[in-house]
Design a protein around this motif. Structure first.
Motif, PDB file in Angstrom:
ATOM      1  N   GLY A 260       0.809  -1.211   0.000  1.00 32.75           N
ATOM      2  CA  GLY A 260       0.000   0.000   0.000  1.00 32.75           C
ATOM      3  C   GLY A 260       0.840   1.256   0.000  1.00 32.75           C
ATOM      4  N   LYS A 261       0.286   2.263   0.663  1.00 32.20           N
ATOM      5  CA  LYS A 261       0.905   3.600   0.635  1.00 32.20           C
ATOM      6  C   LYS A 261       2.101   3.698   1.584  1.00 32.20           C
ATOM      7  CE  LYS A 261      -0.148   8.427   1.769  1.00 32.20           C
ATOM      8  NZ  LYS A 261      -1.188   9.460   1.931  1.00 32.20           N
ATOM      9  N   TRP A 262       3.199   4.234   1.109  1.00 33.70           N
ATOM     10  CA  TRP A 262       4.407   4.387   1.924  1.00 33.70           C
ATOM     11  C   TRP A 262       4.515   5.812   2.477  1.00 33.70           C
ATOM     12  CZ3 TRP A 262       7.548   2.027   4.914  1.00 33.70           C
ATOM     13  CH2 TRP A 262       8.847   2.454   5.133  1.00 33.70           C
TER      14      TRP A 262
ATOM     15  N   ASP B 166      -1.962  11.409  -5.255  1.00 36.21           N
ATOM     16  CA  ASP B 166      -1.935  12.660  -6.017  1.00 36.21           C
ATOM     17  C   ASP B 166      -0.527  13.162  -6.322  1.00 36.21           C
ATOM     18  OD1 ASP B 166      -1.510  13.254  -3.346  1.00 36.21           O
ATOM     19  OD2 ASP B 166      -2.931  14.909  -3.235  1.00 36.21           O
ATOM     20  N   ARG B 167       0.493  12.359  -5.985  1.00 34.44           N
ATOM     21  CA  ARG B 167       1.877  12.785  -6.238  1.00 34.44           C
ATOM     22  C   ARG B 167       2.579  11.818  -7.183  1.00 34.44           C
ATOM     23  NH1 ARG B 167       0.679  14.783  -1.408  1.00 34.44           N
ATOM     24  NH2 ARG B 167       1.627  16.735  -0.736  1.00 34.44           N
ATOM     25  N   VAL B 168       3.458  12.373  -8.024  1.00 35.62           N
ATOM     26  CA  VAL B 168       4.292  11.509  -8.856  1.00 35.62           C
ATOM     27  C   VAL B 168       5.435  10.963  -8.002  1.00 35.62           C
ATOM     28  CG1 VAL B 168       3.691  12.755 -10.955  1.00 35.62           C
ATOM     29  CG2 VAL B 168       5.731  13.453  -9.676  1.00 35.62           C
TER      30      VAL B 168
ATOM     31  N   HIS C 161      -8.253   9.309   0.500  1.00 35.87           N
ATOM     32  CA  HIS C 161      -7.389  10.427   0.075  1.00 35.87           C
ATOM     33  C   HIS C 161      -7.694  10.781  -1.381  1.00 35.87           C
ATOM     34  CE1 HIS C 161      -3.680  12.638  -0.765  1.00 35.87           C
ATOM     35  NE2 HIS C 161      -3.438  12.657   0.532  1.00 35.87           N
ATOM     36  N   VAL C 162      -7.421  12.020  -1.744  1.00 35.13           N
ATOM     37  CA  VAL C 162      -7.580  12.433  -3.145  1.00 35.13           C
ATOM     38  C   VAL C 162      -6.439  11.907  -4.003  1.00 35.13           C
ATOM     39  CG1 VAL C 162      -8.867  14.511  -2.576  1.00 35.13           C
ATOM     40  CG2 VAL C 162      -6.373  14.636  -2.765  1.00 35.13           C
ATOM     41  N   PRO C 163      -6.628  11.745  -5.293  1.00 37.88           N
ATOM     42  CA  PRO C 163      -7.875  11.838  -6.041  1.00 37.88           C
ATOM     43  C   PRO C 163      -8.737  10.611  -5.764  1.00 37.88           C
ATOM     44  CG  PRO C 163      -6.107  11.078  -7.484  1.00 37.88           C
ATOM     45  CD  PRO C 163      -5.492  11.366  -6.156  1.00 37.88           C
TER      46      PRO C 163
ATOM     47  N   ASP D 218      -4.763   7.451   9.318  1.00 34.96           N
ATOM     48  CA  ASP D 218      -3.545   8.256   9.560  1.00 34.96           C
ATOM     49  C   ASP D 218      -3.820   9.684  10.013  1.00 34.96           C
ATOM     50  OD1 ASP D 218      -4.457   9.200   7.083  1.00 34.96           O
ATOM     51  OD2 ASP D 218      -2.433   9.432   6.274  1.00 34.96           O
ATOM     52  N   ASN D 219      -5.004  10.180   9.688  1.00 36.54           N
ATOM     53  CA  ASN D 219      -5.387  11.535  10.125  1.00 36.54           C
ATOM     54  C   ASN D 219      -6.867  11.702   9.845  1.00 36.54           C
ATOM     55  OD1 ASN D 219      -3.524  12.164   7.312  1.00 36.54           O
ATOM     56  ND2 ASN D 219      -5.648  12.850   7.283  1.00 36.54           N
ATOM     57  N   GLY D 220      -7.380  12.845  10.262  1.00 36.87           N
ATOM     58  CA  GLY D 220      -8.811  13.089  10.131  1.00 36.87           C
ATOM     59  C   GLY D 220      -9.238  13.422   8.712  1.00 36.87           C
TER      60      GLY D 220
HETATM   61  C1  NG6 Z   1      -1.184  18.643   0.561  1.00 31.18           C
HETATM   62  C2  NG6 Z   1      -2.037  18.495  -0.690  1.00 31.18           C
HETATM   63  C3  NG6 Z   1      -3.185  17.571  -0.373  1.00 31.18           C
HETATM   64  C4  NG6 Z   1      -2.657  16.250   0.146  1.00 31.18           C
HETATM   65  C5  NG6 Z   1      -1.750  16.494   1.346  1.00 31.18           C
HETATM   66  C6  NG6 Z   1      -1.110  15.250   1.849  1.00 31.18           C
HETATM   67  C7  NG6 Z   1      -2.022  20.519  -2.096  1.00 31.18           C
HETATM   68  C8  NG6 Z   1      -2.596  21.873  -2.339  1.00 31.18           C
HETATM   69  N1  NG6 Z   1      -2.544  19.809  -1.096  1.00 31.18           N
HETATM   70  O1  NG6 Z   1      -0.088  19.443   0.295  1.00 31.18           O
HETATM   71  O2  NG6 Z   1      -3.982  17.384  -1.498  1.00 31.18           O
HETATM   72  O3  NG6 Z   1      -1.960  15.585  -0.853  1.00 31.18           O
HETATM   73  O4  NG6 Z   1      -0.711  17.382   0.974  1.00 31.18           O
HETATM   74  O5  NG6 Z   1      -2.048  14.456   2.465  1.00 31.18           O
HETATM   75  O6  NG6 Z   1      -1.127  20.106  -2.807  1.00 31.18           O
HETATM   76  S1  NG6 Z   1      -1.526  13.320   3.419  1.00 31.18           S
HETATM   77  O7  NG6 Z   1      -2.733  12.656   3.919  1.00 31.18           O
HETATM   78  O8  NG6 Z   1      -0.711  12.448   2.620  1.00 31.18           O
HETATM   79  O9  NG6 Z   1      -0.810  13.987   4.493  1.00 31.18           O
END
Ligand code: NG6
Ligand code: CA
Length: 505
Positions: free
Chosen positions: A123-125, A160-162, A267-269, A319-321
């Motif tokens: 899963g997610k690291w 949402d990150r590369v 989490h998004v997306p 992991d968070n709210g």
């Molecule tokens: C933020 C992102 C958010 C999410 C978060 C990490 C923007 C504007 N927002 O910086 O979308 O990715 O980071 O979320 O980029 S977490 O659950 O992994 O901490």
């Protein structure tokens, strides 16, 4: 000849108990799931029968905490048993960040390996990889394998990150060497489309951020070039991780195993598989929670089919709210209706108010944990020492408390106090009380529309009478405020000087 039937039975039972050996341990970790997103915690808009099963047939904690209101710090603390505010790199990381857990540091999987466990993550690291300047076309190291995981099938950072690829034991899965991957978080690669310049290519519109490279019609954070054959399919991600988690269990069922299964939802997306689109009336956020719940049900079925449910301790938490709009227009805010992802609490993801860190928290072990509800304070920080205690290992860290008895649903006290963190700010919970020191920062994170808990003065709340943190008692109860300030300062040590300097501004 002298052995009675009872004695033989006794020997047989003892033998059985011995045969069962140490329990398998599974941590199911949700990403941004709120306290109130789960049926047992009051959600009616989203059905979560499998999460509810873990709670109803196990222990449900009403005071269960993540250490932080964001992902990386919470994950760091869960695995290492160290408060994230002690490690300044434990902040939301870009996909190119180096590994922030020291390869010499104690972790849950390392501790369990000394007890003969096979250890895996699927899963997610989001704890960093490599030592800087990662070459994604070679083995990416150090990473999970170097901090205790025998097997690792991960996404590097967030959905949402590369890089938007899966990585198995350090190798990008399905990478074509003739189409190497390049990643840059500062600037784009020449000629590559972006969410700013090529909005016509987007199938999900960004609201804030998320407008760098476009992958599968979704703007991401960071720029990526190449690696076409390795790119994941967003709608299949839940199934993909589930299959690997199930395969892991089947492969390692004969040794005790530790599986860390951090799901990517909600989490998004938010990209539910088509069969979950419309599963709720809440839009994609509700739908991916329904999808995650289904995955958990399928995963439990695998444990059951393999005859492992009676010998597996499962910890379920987040992991968070919660956050509704975290950067994309996906109807999660407009379709939320009366649903309260944050439960009875104030704030949300990123917040020092309770909803930032006060999350769903269940422990389940069929036949071993009697069903119940506990109001004791427990934190993910305590899993290292508690799991060590459960498997008979004497490893402890000073921050991580041995709450094995509480987590196992036996009598026992939880934490007396806890430091809560939200994007480098900290607050202090003790008993029914929460104290938030003054922060000279915006009160609301406007893009996501969440109150952060910042105020120019001290805040003091009694959660027993005021669970929504509405009545600041700092002025009316100066004795309690002083006690809380003093204890907080003692626990935080020198870190507290930063808070004092903010106060003086
Ligand atoms: C933020 C992102 C958010 C999410 C978060 C990490 C923007 C504007 N927002 O910086 O979308 O990715 O980071 O979320 O980029 S977490 O659950 O992994 O901490
Ligand atoms: Ca998160």
């Amino acid at each position: 000849m002298g052995l009675s039937v009872a004695a033989i039975l006794f020997v047989a039972c003892e033998q059985n108990a011995v045969d069962q050996g140490p329990p398998n341990i599974v941590v199911i970790y949700m990403d941004d799931l709120g306290y109130g997103d789960v049926g047992v915690n009051g959600s009616t808009a989203i059905q979560t029968p499998h999460m509810d099963r873990l709670a109803n047939e196990g222990m449900r904690f009403t005071n269960g905490y993540a250490t932080s209101a964001t992902c990386t710090p919470s994950r760091y603390a869960l695995l290492t048993g160290v408060y994230p505010w002690r490690e300044k790199q434990a902040r939301i990381l870009p996909g190119t960040a180096p590994l922030i857990i020291g390869t010499e540091q104690m972790t849950i999987p390392k501790m369990l390996k000394t007890k003969g466990y096979h250890t895996g993550i699927v899963g997610k690291w989001h704890l960093g990889l490599g030592t800087g300047n990662v070459n994604w076309n070679e083995r990416v190291t150090p990473g999970p394998n170097e901090v205790g995981f025998d097997y690792a099938y991960i996404m590097a950072a967030t959905q949402d990150r590369v890089p938007t690829v899966y990585i198995e034991d350090g190798h990008v899965v399905n990478l074509d060497p003739n189409d190497p991957i390049e990643i840059n978080y500062q600037q784009n690669f020449e000629g590559e489309p972006t969410g700013v310049d090529n909005q016509e290519l987007l199938t999900m519109k960004w609201h804030h951020g998320h407008n760098n490279s476009i992958v599968n019609g979704i703007g991401r954070i960071g720029y990526m070039k190449g690696g076409a054959s390795a790119k994941w399919s967003d709608v299949d991600m839940a199934d993909h991780f589930l299959e690997r988690a199930q395969a892991y269990v089947k492969t390692h069922k004969d040794t005790p195993f530790f599986l860390y299964y951090p799901l990517q939802q909600p989490h998004v997306p938010r990209t539910p598989h088509p069969r979950f689109v419309g599963a709720t009336d809440l839009g994609p956020r509700g739908d991916v929670i329904a999808e995650a719940d289904w995955c958990i049900g399928e995963f439990l079925k695998t444990l059951e089919d393999e005859g492992l449910l009676e010998n597996t301790l499962i910890v379920f938490t987040s992991d968070n709210g919660p956050v509704l709009n975290d950067g994309y227009y996906d109807d999660s805010d407009t379709k939320n209706g009366d649903h309260t992802p944050w439960g009875p609490f104030r704030g949300g993801k990123y917040s020092l108010f309770e909803a930032g860190t006060h999350v769903p928290f269940f422990t389940f072990w069929k036949g071993k944990i009697s069903p119940g509800v506990s109001d004791e304070i427990v934190s993910q920080l305590d899993l290292l020492s508690s799991i060590a205690s459960i498997v008979g290992n004497d490893v402890r860290t000073s921050d991580s408390q041995d709450l094995a008895a509480v987590l196992m649903g036996q009598d026992g006290k939880g934490r007396e106090n806890l430091v809560i963190e939200a994007t480098t700010r900290t607050a202090y919970r003790k008993g029914d009380w929460v104290m938030i020191p003054p922060y000279d920062k915006p009160a609301v994170l406007t893009n996501v529309n969440i109150e952060l808990g910042n105020a120019p003065e001290y805040q003091l709340y009694n959660l027993k009478t005021d669970i929504g943190e509405q009545n600041n008692l700092a002025l009316s109860n100066p004795e309690m405020l002083e006690t809380m300030k003093l204890e907080f300062a003692t626990i935080k040590g020198d870190v507290v000087t930063k808070i004092e300097s903010i106060e003086l501004k």
